[in-house]
Design a protein around this motif. Sequence first.
Motif, PDB file in Angstrom:
ATOM      1  N   GLN A 173       0.820  -1.205   0.000  1.00 53.92           N
ATOM      2  CA  GLN A 173       0.000   0.000   0.000  1.00 53.92           C
ATOM      3  C   GLN A 173       0.862   1.266   0.000  1.00 53.92           C
ATOM      4  O   GLN A 173       0.483   2.278  -0.587  1.00 53.92           O
ATOM      5  N   SER A 181       1.972   1.773  -3.528  1.00 48.72           N
ATOM      6  CA  SER A 181       0.843   2.244  -4.328  1.00 48.72           C
ATOM      7  C   SER A 181       0.610   3.735  -4.103  1.00 48.72           C
ATOM      8  O   SER A 181       0.409   4.486  -5.052  1.00 48.72           O
ATOM      9  N   GLY A 182       0.654   4.146  -2.842  1.00 47.37           N
ATOM     10  CA  GLY A 182       0.465   5.565  -2.551  1.00 47.37           C
ATOM     11  C   GLY A 182       1.635   6.410  -3.022  1.00 47.37           C
ATOM     12  O   GLY A 182       1.456   7.546  -3.460  1.00 47.37           O
ATOM     13  N   GLN A 214       5.571   9.620   4.498  1.00 47.11           N
ATOM     14  CA  GLN A 214       4.917   8.378   4.906  1.00 47.11           C
ATOM     15  C   GLN A 214       5.889   7.218   5.081  1.00 47.11           C
ATOM     16  O   GLN A 214       5.505   6.163   5.567  1.00 47.11           O
ATOM     17  N   ARG A 263       1.337   7.108  -6.670  1.00 48.15           N
ATOM     18  CA  ARG A 263       0.275   8.068  -7.004  1.00 48.15           C
ATOM     19  C   ARG A 263       0.683   9.498  -6.643  1.00 48.15           C
ATOM     20  O   ARG A 263       0.318  10.443  -7.338  1.00 48.15           O
ATOM     21  N   ASN A 264       1.377   9.642  -5.503  1.00 48.76           N
ATOM     22  CA  ASN A 264       1.764  10.976  -5.042  1.00 48.76           C
ATOM     23  C   ASN A 264       3.199  10.926  -4.533  1.00 48.76           C
ATOM     24  O   ASN A 264       3.425  10.769  -3.331  1.00 48.76           O
TER      25      ASN A 264
END
Length: 75
Positions: A31, A34-35, A46, A38-39
Amino acid sequence: MDFTAAKFLAAGIACLGMGLAAIGVGNIFGQFLSGALRNPSAADGQFGRAFIGAALAEGLGIFAFVVALILLFVV
């Protein structure tokens, strides 16, 4: 009475926690990636949280391993 079979069965069930911890760590980093894709600008903020989550999941896996060892050798 001899509870050898029950002891082995209980230790095997306790070891399921180790496998579930591995699945949890894979889910955390999957995850995160994936994040991050995207950004990308938020990925640096994070990254530390992903490692904290992975450490907590691995801690639960180690705890399950310790419980299994206690069931095998102490009880």
